[in-house]
Scaffold this active site. Structure first.
Site, PDB file in Angstrom:
ATOM      1  N   ASN A 116      -7.312  -3.114  14.734  1.00  0.00           N
ATOM      2  CA  ASN A 116      -8.867  -3.439  14.272  1.00  0.00           C
ATOM      3  C   ASN A 116      -8.666  -4.566  13.438  1.00  0.00           C
ATOM      4  O   ASN A 116      -9.980  -4.929  12.814  1.00  0.00           O
ATOM      5  CB  ASN A 116      -9.228  -2.193  13.728  1.00  0.00           C
ATOM      6  CG  ASN A 116      -8.540  -1.954  12.409  1.00  0.00           C
ATOM      7  OD1 ASN A 116      -7.768  -2.376  11.736  1.00  0.00           O
ATOM      8  ND2 ASN A 116      -9.065  -0.441  11.579  1.00  0.00           N
ATOM      9  N   ASP A 135       0.761  -1.159   0.005  1.00  0.00           N
ATOM     10  CA  ASP A 135      -0.250  -0.042  -0.040  1.00  0.00           C
ATOM     11  C   ASP A 135       0.845   1.459   0.109  1.00  0.00           C
ATOM     12  O   ASP A 135       2.051   1.239   0.337  1.00  0.00           O
ATOM     13  CB  ASP A 135      -0.861  -0.008   1.116  1.00  0.00           C
ATOM     14  CG  ASP A 135      -0.528  -0.537   2.525  1.00  0.00           C
ATOM     15  OD1 ASP A 135       0.855  -0.275   2.615  1.00  0.00           O
ATOM     16  OD2 ASP A 135      -1.059  -0.942   3.211  1.00  0.00           O
ATOM     17  N   GLU A 171      -9.737  -2.122   5.670  1.00  0.00           N
ATOM     18  CA  GLU A 171     -10.366  -2.023   6.990  1.00  0.00           C
ATOM     19  C   GLU A 171     -11.727  -2.560   7.152  1.00  0.00           C
ATOM     20  O   GLU A 171     -12.442  -2.958   6.068  1.00  0.00           O
ATOM     21  CB  GLU A 171     -10.793  -0.409   6.903  1.00  0.00           C
ATOM     22  CG  GLU A 171      -9.357   0.718   6.834  1.00  0.00           C
ATOM     23  CD  GLU A 171      -8.678   0.742   7.872  1.00  0.00           C
ATOM     24  OE1 GLU A 171      -8.385  -0.348   8.640  1.00  0.00           O
ATOM     25  OE2 GLU A 171      -7.922   1.950   8.046  1.00  0.00           O
ATOM     26  N   HIS A 189      -7.352  -4.929  10.333  1.00  0.00           N
ATOM     27  CA  HIS A 189      -7.217  -4.842   8.984  1.00  0.00           C
ATOM     28  C   HIS A 189      -5.767  -5.534   8.609  1.00  0.00           C
ATOM     29  O   HIS A 189      -4.656  -5.711   9.219  1.00  0.00           O
ATOM     30  CB  HIS A 189      -7.134  -3.229   8.664  1.00  0.00           C
ATOM     31  CG  HIS A 189      -5.839  -2.572   9.021  1.00  0.00           C
ATOM     32  ND1 HIS A 189      -6.014  -1.115   8.966  1.00  0.00           N
ATOM     33  CD2 HIS A 189      -4.432  -2.968   9.210  1.00  0.00           C
ATOM     34  CE1 HIS A 189      -4.788  -0.759   9.457  1.00  0.00           C
ATOM     35  NE2 HIS A 189      -3.818  -1.783   9.390  1.00  0.00           N
TER      36      HIS A 189
HETATM   37  P1  PGA Z   1       2.249  -1.495  12.455  1.00  0.00           P
HETATM   38  O1  PGA Z   1       0.895  -1.270  11.494  1.00  0.00           O
HETATM   39  O2  PGA Z   1       3.067  -2.390  11.879  1.00  0.00           O
HETATM   40  O3  PGA Z   1       2.615  -0.145  12.367  1.00  0.00           O
HETATM   41  O4  PGA Z   1       1.603  -1.806  13.825  1.00  0.00           O
HETATM   42  C1  PGA Z   1       0.449  -2.631  11.126  1.00  0.00           C
HETATM   43  C2  PGA Z   1      -0.764  -2.548  10.353  1.00  0.00           C
HETATM   44  O5  PGA Z   1      -1.538  -1.478  10.425  1.00  0.00           O
HETATM   45  O6  PGA Z   1      -1.126  -3.597   9.339  1.00  0.00           O
END
Ligand code: PGA
Length: 241
Positions: free
Chosen positions: A136, A67, A143, A138
């Site tokens: 959450n 992404d 999301e 995702h």
């Molecule tokens: P993070 O993000 O590695 O910064 O915790 C992971 C994600 O949001 O998929």
């Protein structure tokens, strides 16, 4: 789903890096799907060490990132282009021509998304996809919602993701509200998947994922239950809460 519970972040990162190393050694032209965020930073650090000290060869691999924020310059320190260069690409012998990150400033974003999925297919598909997980649930920027995208798409970030990612920006208002993200289908086409999680703030999402016996778009990571080769690597904090 295979599960490894490692003592701490370091051990989680090293195990994931070793699995990437095995993949590259088995197939020097391997196609990796890469993730950004805090979770994979330690894995990238270990991959750089494996390159410098053990001669792990990145020269023939191809990478596709999950992404990128929409509307952010590649040179912006919070862009995922910048992250990848800084955390991995600038430190190993990868051929930058073989690295692909969604273009958050594409003139025609919808068309770009289609071409991104097409390019992945043309290159032969992702051999090993690295994933983090949001608090959450995702994966990439897919999301929790009523529906999930199959292919790479423009997505709206949830308030909780904007808040979680604001730690990298000067203020929450600077966090982009939209991103370009591989869809669940793009991710599920990978031949193998490694999902990593560390820290107490991921414990709830990991608990939900590990106990899930149904898939639900409300927990995007649960779609991984349909995949035949997923390895989940967590540290004790993410496992025990
Ligand atoms: P993070 O993000 O590695 O910064 O915790 C992971 C994600 O949001 O998929």
């Amino acid at each position: 789903m295979k599960l490894f519970v490692e003592k701490d972040y370091d051990a989680m990162s090293k195990l994931a890096a070793n699995m990437v190393k095995d993949e590259i050694e088995k197939n020097p032209s391997t196609i990796l799907g890469l993730a950004t965020g805090s979770t994979p930073e330690g894995m990238y650090k270990e991959l750089i060490r494996l390159y410098k000290e053990e001669g792990l060869d990145f020269s023939k691999i191809t990478t596709f990132n999950l992404d990128e924020y929409v509307g952010i310059d590649e040179e912006h320190p919070n862009s995922y282009h910048y992250f990848m260069k800084n955390q991995l690409f600038d430190h190993v012998n990868i051929d930058m021509k073989n690295t692909f990150v969604p273009d958050g400033k594409a003139e025609n974003p919808e068309e770009f998304c289609k071409q991104y999925d097409k390019l992945i297919e043309e290159k032969g598909g992702i051999d090993l996809q690295i994933l983090g997980i949001g608090a959450n649930g995702h994966i990439a920027f897919n999301e929790p919602d009523e529906e999930l995208n199959v292919g790479t798409s423009i997505v709206n970030l949830t308030e909780s993701t904007i808040e979680a990612n604001s730690r990298f920006f000067d203020s929450i208002d600077e966090v982009p509200k939209t991103a370009m993200s591989m869809g669940i289908g793009s991710i599920m086409k990978a031949k193998k998947i490694i999902l990593m999680a560390n820290g107490k703030n991921k414990a709830e999402a990991i608990k939900e994922l590990l106990k899930a016996d149904k898939i639900t778009t409300k927990l995007p990571a649960s779609l991984l239950l349909l995949h035949h080769d997923v390895t989940v690597i967590v540290d004790e904090e993410a496992y025990n809460g």
